[in-house]
Design a protein around this motif. Structure first.
Motif, short mmCIF file in Angstrom:
data_model
loop_
_atom_site.label_atom_id
_atom_site.label_comp_id
_atom_site.label_asym_id
_atom_site.label_seq_id
_atom_site.Cartn_x
_atom_site.Cartn_y
_atom_site.Cartn_z
N GLN A 1 0.84 -1.21 0.00
CA GLN A 1 0.00 0.00 0.00
C GLN A 1 0.87 1.25 0.00
O GLN A 1 1.76 1.40 0.83
CB GLN A 1 -0.87 0.02 1.26
CG GLN A 1 -2.16 -0.75 1.09
CD GLN A 1 -3.25 -0.18 1.97
OE1 GLN A 1 -2.97 0.54 2.92
NE2 GLN A 1 -4.49 -0.49 1.65
N HIS A 2 0.56 2.16 -0.95
CA HIS A 2 1.37 3.37 -1.06
C HIS A 2 1.43 4.15 0.25
O HIS A 2 2.44 4.74 0.58
CB HIS A 2 0.81 4.28 -2.16
CG HIS A 2 0.94 3.69 -3.52
ND1 HIS A 2 2.02 2.95 -3.91
CD2 HIS A 2 0.13 3.73 -4.60
CE1 HIS A 2 1.87 2.56 -5.16
NE2 HIS A 2 0.72 3.02 -5.60
N SER A 3 0.31 4.15 1.00
CA SER A 3 0.26 4.99 2.19
C SER A 3 1.31 4.56 3.22
O SER A 3 1.74 5.36 4.04
CB SER A 3 -1.13 4.97 2.82
OG SER A 3 -1.62 3.66 2.89
N ASN A 4 1.74 3.29 3.19
CA ASN A 4 2.74 2.83 4.15
C ASN A 4 4.16 2.93 3.64
O ASN A 4 5.10 2.91 4.42
CB ASN A 4 2.49 1.35 4.50
CG ASN A 4 1.11 1.12 5.04
OD1 ASN A 4 0.52 2.02 5.59
ND2 ASN A 4 0.59 -0.08 4.85
N THR A 5 4.33 2.99 2.33
CA THR A 5 5.67 2.83 1.78
C THR A 5 6.28 4.13 1.28
O THR A 5 7.50 4.23 1.22
CB THR A 5 5.65 1.85 0.58
OG1 THR A 5 4.68 2.33 -0.35
CG2 THR A 5 5.31 0.45 1.01
N VAL A 6 5.45 5.09 0.91
CA VAL A 6 5.99 6.26 0.20
C VAL A 6 6.92 7.07 1.09
O VAL A 6 8.02 7.44 0.68
CB VAL A 6 4.84 7.13 -0.36
CG1 VAL A 6 5.38 8.46 -0.85
CG2 VAL A 6 4.15 6.40 -1.50
N LEU A 7 6.49 7.34 2.31
CA LEU A 7 7.30 8.20 3.17
C LEU A 7 8.66 7.58 3.50
O LEU A 7 9.69 8.27 3.38
CB LEU A 7 6.51 8.55 4.44
CG LEU A 7 6.87 9.86 5.07
CD1 LEU A 7 6.72 11.01 4.10
CD2 LEU A 7 5.99 10.10 6.28
N PRO A 8 8.70 6.29 3.90
CA PRO A 8 10.02 5.67 4.10
C PRO A 8 10.90 5.73 2.85
O PRO A 8 12.11 5.94 2.96
CB PRO A 8 9.67 4.22 4.46
CG PRO A 8 8.29 4.28 5.02
CD PRO A 8 7.61 5.41 4.32
N LEU A 9 10.29 5.58 1.67
CA LEU A 9 11.08 5.67 0.42
C LEU A 9 11.74 7.03 0.30
O LEU A 9 12.92 7.15 -0.06
CB LEU A 9 10.17 5.51 -0.80
CG LEU A 9 9.74 4.13 -1.25
CD1 LEU A 9 9.05 4.25 -2.60
CD2 LEU A 9 10.91 3.16 -1.33
N LEU A 10 10.95 8.09 0.56
CA LEU A 10 11.48 9.46 0.46
C LEU A 10 12.61 9.65 1.47
O LEU A 10 13.66 10.22 1.15
CB LEU A 10 10.37 10.49 0.71
CG LEU A 10 9.21 10.52 -0.30
CD1 LEU A 10 8.11 11.46 0.17
CD2 LEU A 10 9.70 10.95 -1.68
N GLN A 11 12.40 9.13 2.67
CA GLN A 11 13.42 9.29 3.71
C GLN A 11 14.68 8.48 3.38
O GLN A 11 15.80 8.95 3.59
CB GLN A 11 12.83 8.91 5.08
CG GLN A 11 11.91 10.02 5.59
CD GLN A 11 10.95 9.60 6.70
OE1 GLN A 11 10.58 8.43 6.79
NE2 GLN A 11 10.54 10.55 7.52
N ASP A 12 14.47 7.28 2.81
CA ASP A 12 15.62 6.44 2.44
C ASP A 12 16.48 7.09 1.37
O ASP A 12 17.71 7.01 1.42
CB ASP A 12 15.14 5.07 1.95
CG ASP A 12 14.62 4.20 3.10
OD1 ASP A 12 14.78 4.60 4.27
OD2 ASP A 12 14.06 3.13 2.82
N VAL A 13 15.81 7.70 0.39
CA VAL A 13 16.59 8.27 -0.72
C VAL A 13 17.34 9.53 -0.25
O VAL A 13 18.46 9.79 -0.69
CB VAL A 13 15.71 8.51 -1.97
CG1 VAL A 13 14.96 9.82 -1.90
CG2 VAL A 13 16.53 8.43 -3.24
N LEU A 14 16.74 10.27 0.67
CA LEU A 14 17.44 11.42 1.27
C LEU A 14 18.69 10.95 2.01
O LEU A 14 19.76 11.54 1.89
CB LEU A 14 16.52 12.15 2.25
CG LEU A 14 15.56 13.18 1.68
CD1 LEU A 14 14.56 13.62 2.75
CD2 LEU A 14 16.31 14.40 1.13
#
Lengths: 215, 215
Positions: free
Chosen positions: B36-49
């Protein structure tokens, strides 16, 4: 855990926010009814900050009306608050959207909150002055008809007629009721349990789960 | 308008992000498929930062795959990015999700992107090396059958068989293709036109609008 706290609820057609500042003063904003949450929520949050003369960095805590309620609306609100909190990293307190409705009645007696959940179902809460007397659940409207009649509150029209039930008016503004709920529950809540992200509460079971319940 | 730029696309089942730092170096993250996008998107953004050794405050620009695509997914992504940007107040560049798919082909020829939009409809893009040759539109699959056969790319299986069309493979990772699209379009884009919030592109017409089209 302390104020200032910024809280958001989108469980009804009308998004609303409240901010309680460090001195305990309450500020509120409410969207125009029927506007898409995705367009209105962020300006509401910014407006209430401006009203309180605070910036994002001044906040110590967030709160979200977690539902139960509209699937898409709740997910959008949770996603937006998660986005806001990506850099703030504040604890987010999950409030029952039914508890907020219960506070709107200004009644000091136990009361039901009954919100139509479509598909013949209803979200059911039982509250007294903001305190949860039973866990929020999702039931069939037919189960409500089998219960002893009582007082209830609702944002929407019930999907069935409840002839001997007493429907309570909602004299208090929803944003104001949310701030009152927060202040009422403050000392009774374990604020160390809050996390910096929060899941909406849907409550509705899948058909498979429903089938199991009736075995 | 300048790098570092952080970009997000959720138009497929798999959310992906890319970050281009001030030196033009590209970092990417891709969610596990089906989450589910709602669970994964924010960690993705933080990981790439984290990967790029940057913080939110270092970013100069955001970008979003605006669709066309899944209504709820796009709204959630737009809401989350709006939340992130509530305090950052950066310009957000809207990218066509179909243009990203076109880049994944690594073809230098004009090609169609055809994504099933349910209800007998298809999102249609026409691109050459990231450049839009026609506006993205939503058509009926039956209209595609009436077109001269050509090359096309798609994330999903087409809802109908297109016997004489040539389906291109997608050898390039989507996050990588998004970064290439950004770099390709950079000098051809009016970056002063970006706003700090962005609307998803749905493209699908209401039934009333469809009826008018066929008068």
């Amino acid at each position: 855990m302390t104020y200032p706290l910024l809280a958001l609820d989108v469980a009804t057609n009308t998004a609303c926010v409240c901010l309680i500042n460090a001195e305990g003063k309450v500020f509120t904003e409410t969207a125009s009814p029927g506007k898409q949450h995705s367009n209105t929520v962020l300006p509401l949050l910014q407006d209430v900050l401006k009203q309180a003369d605070l910036t994002w960095g001044d906040l110590k805590m967030l709160a979200l009306g977690q539902g139960p309620g509209s699937f898409t609306g709740l997910r959008i609100a949770a996603a937006m608050l998660a986005g806001v909190n990506a850099s703030l990293k504040l604890p987010i307190w999950g409030l029952s959207s039914l508890a907020i409705t219960a506070m709107q009645t200004q009644s000091d007696k136990p009361l039901w909150v009954l919100e139509d959940a479509r598909a013949g179902e209803v979200f059911v809460g039982y509250y007294q002055q903001g305190e949860r007397l039973q866990d929020d659940v999702c039931k069939c409207w037919s189960e409500i008809q089998g219960m002893p009649t009582d007082s209830f509150a609702a944002q929407q029209e019930p999907a069935i007629t409840l002839p001997d039930w007493h429907r309570l008016p909602l004299p208090m503004d929803r944003a104001q009721a949310m701030s009152l709920l927060i202040q009422t529950l403050w000392d009774k809540t374990d604020h160390t349990a809050h996390t910096p992200w929060i899941q909406p509460v849907y409550l509705q079971l899948s058909q498979a789960e429903k089938n199991l319940q009736h075995v």
